[in-house]
Design a protein around this motif. Structure first.
Motif, PDB file in Angstrom:
ATOM      1  N   GLN A   1      44.681  35.550  41.289  1.00  0.00           N
ATOM      2  CA  GLN A   1      45.709  34.558  40.975  1.00  0.00           C
ATOM      3  C   GLN A   1      46.645  34.444  42.171  1.00  0.00           C
ATOM      4  N   ILE A   2      47.197  33.241  42.379  1.00  0.00           N
ATOM      5  CA  ILE A   2      48.191  33.012  43.417  1.00  0.00           C
ATOM      6  C   ILE A   2      49.526  32.866  42.700  1.00  0.00           C
ATOM      7  N   VAL A   3      50.373  33.893  42.806  1.00  0.00           N
ATOM      8  CA  VAL A   3      51.612  33.972  42.031  1.00  0.00           C
ATOM      9  C   VAL A   3      52.807  33.711  42.942  1.00  0.00           C
ATOM     10  N   SER A   4      53.659  32.786  42.508  1.00  0.00           N
ATOM     11  CA  SER A   4      54.849  32.416  43.274  1.00  0.00           C
ATOM     12  C   SER A   4      55.879  33.532  43.247  1.00  0.00           C
ATOM     13  N   GLN A   5      56.569  33.685  44.365  1.00  0.00           N
ATOM     14  CA  GLN A   5      57.679  34.620  44.453  1.00  0.00           C
ATOM     15  C   GLN A   5      59.002  33.877  44.572  1.00  0.00           C
ATOM     16  N   GLY A   6      58.969  32.531  44.431  1.00  0.00           N
ATOM     17  CA  GLY A   6      60.115  31.722  44.798  1.00  0.00           C
ATOM     18  C   GLY A   6      60.978  31.163  43.704  1.00  0.00           C
ATOM     19  N   ARG A   7      60.774  31.580  42.460  1.00  0.00           N
ATOM     20  CA  ARG A   7      61.630  31.065  41.397  1.00  0.00           C
ATOM     21  C   ARG A   7      62.066  32.221  40.515  1.00  0.00           C
ATOM     22  N   ASP A   8      62.918  31.935  39.562  1.00  0.00           N
ATOM     23  CA  ASP A   8      63.479  32.980  38.706  1.00  0.00           C
ATOM     24  C   ASP A   8      62.460  33.629  37.784  1.00  0.00           C
ATOM     25  N   LYS A   9      61.362  32.943  37.511  1.00  0.00           N
ATOM     26  CA  LYS A   9      60.351  33.495  36.609  1.00  0.00           C
ATOM     27  C   LYS A   9      59.009  33.569  37.324  1.00  0.00           C
ATOM     28  N   GLU A  10      58.132  34.424  36.817  1.00  0.00           N
ATOM     29  CA  GLU A  10      56.816  34.576  37.415  1.00  0.00           C
ATOM     30  C   GLU A  10      55.959  33.370  37.044  1.00  0.00           C
ATOM     31  N   GLU A  11      55.400  32.688  38.063  1.00  0.00           N
ATOM     32  CA  GLU A  11      54.576  31.510  37.841  1.00  0.00           C
ATOM     33  C   GLU A  11      53.347  31.576  38.735  1.00  0.00           C
ATOM     34  N   CYS A  12      52.242  31.038  38.220  1.00  0.00           N
ATOM     35  CA  CYS A  12      50.958  31.074  38.916  1.00  0.00           C
ATOM     36  C   CYS A  12      50.570  29.665  39.356  1.00  0.00           C
ATOM     37  N   LEU A  13      50.051  29.539  40.569  1.00  0.00           N
ATOM     38  CA  LEU A  13      49.550  28.263  41.044  1.00  0.00           C
ATOM     39  C   LEU A  13      48.368  27.859  40.176  1.00  0.00           C
ATOM     40  N   GLU A  14      48.403  26.638  39.678  1.00  0.00           N
ATOM     41  CA  GLU A  14      47.386  26.179  38.731  1.00  0.00           C
ATOM     42  C   GLU A  14      47.002  24.737  39.059  1.00  0.00           C
ATOM     43  N   VAL A  15      45.733  24.433  38.861  1.00  0.00           N
ATOM     44  CA  VAL A  15      45.253  23.070  39.034  1.00  0.00           C
ATOM     45  C   VAL A  15      45.281  22.389  37.676  1.00  0.00           C
ATOM     46  N   ILE A  16      45.943  21.239  37.611  1.00  0.00           N
ATOM     47  CA  ILE A  16      46.005  20.484  36.353  1.00  0.00           C
ATOM     48  C   ILE A  16      45.497  19.069  36.601  1.00  0.00           C
ATOM     49  N   PRO A  17      44.789  18.501  35.626  1.00  0.00           N
ATOM     50  CA  PRO A  17      44.295  17.134  35.806  1.00  0.00           C
ATOM     51  C   PRO A  17      45.441  16.132  35.810  1.00  0.00           C
ATOM     52  N   GLN A  18      45.320  15.106  36.624  1.00  0.00           N
ATOM     53  CA  GLN A  18      46.326  14.039  36.692  1.00  0.00           C
ATOM     54  C   GLN A  18      45.764  12.785  36.017  1.00  0.00           C
ATOM     55  N   GLY A  19      46.657  12.037  35.362  1.00  0.00           N
ATOM     56  CA  GLY A  19      46.276  10.750  34.813  1.00  0.00           C
ATOM     57  C   GLY A  19      45.778  10.754  33.457  1.00  0.00           C
TER      58      GLY A  19
END
Length: 93
Positions: free
Chosen positions: A75-93
């Motif tokens: 997993q690619i986990v962000s260190q840049g916000r107040d909560k732990e979040e993972c980079l995720e691909v989501i469909p657009q449209g």
């Protein structure tokens, strides 16, 4: 700003990522297309808060990521916000 999107696999510089070790065991991610001075970054404000873009590298926390292994994946986990979040691909449209 440059958006990170999914495209068909091709031998193009924008699909090759460089991983640089940052402080605390985190990494910064850049592409060969823009070079090592443009990093994957969290958008901190405006209508796209929480999305990611390629922006000039500044060593900031919104450009730091943790690669968290899970068997043969990670997993690619962000260190840049107040909560732990993972980079995720989501469909657009």
């Amino acid at each position: 700003d440059l958006a990170a999107v999914l495209e068909p696999v091709a031998n193009v510089s924008s699909q090759f990522w460089r991983i640089d070790i940052a402080p605390g065991g985190t990494v910064s991610l850049s592409t060969l297309f823009k070079g090592p001075t443009w990093c994957l970054d969290i958008i901190p404000e405006g209508g796209r808060v929480g999305e990611v873009d390629l922006r000039p590298c500044n060593g900031g926390v919104t450009q730091r990521w943790q690669l968290r292994p899970e068997g043969t994946r990670f997993q690619i986990v962000s260190q840049g916000r107040d909560k732990e979040e993972c980079l995720e691909v989501i469909p657009q449209g």
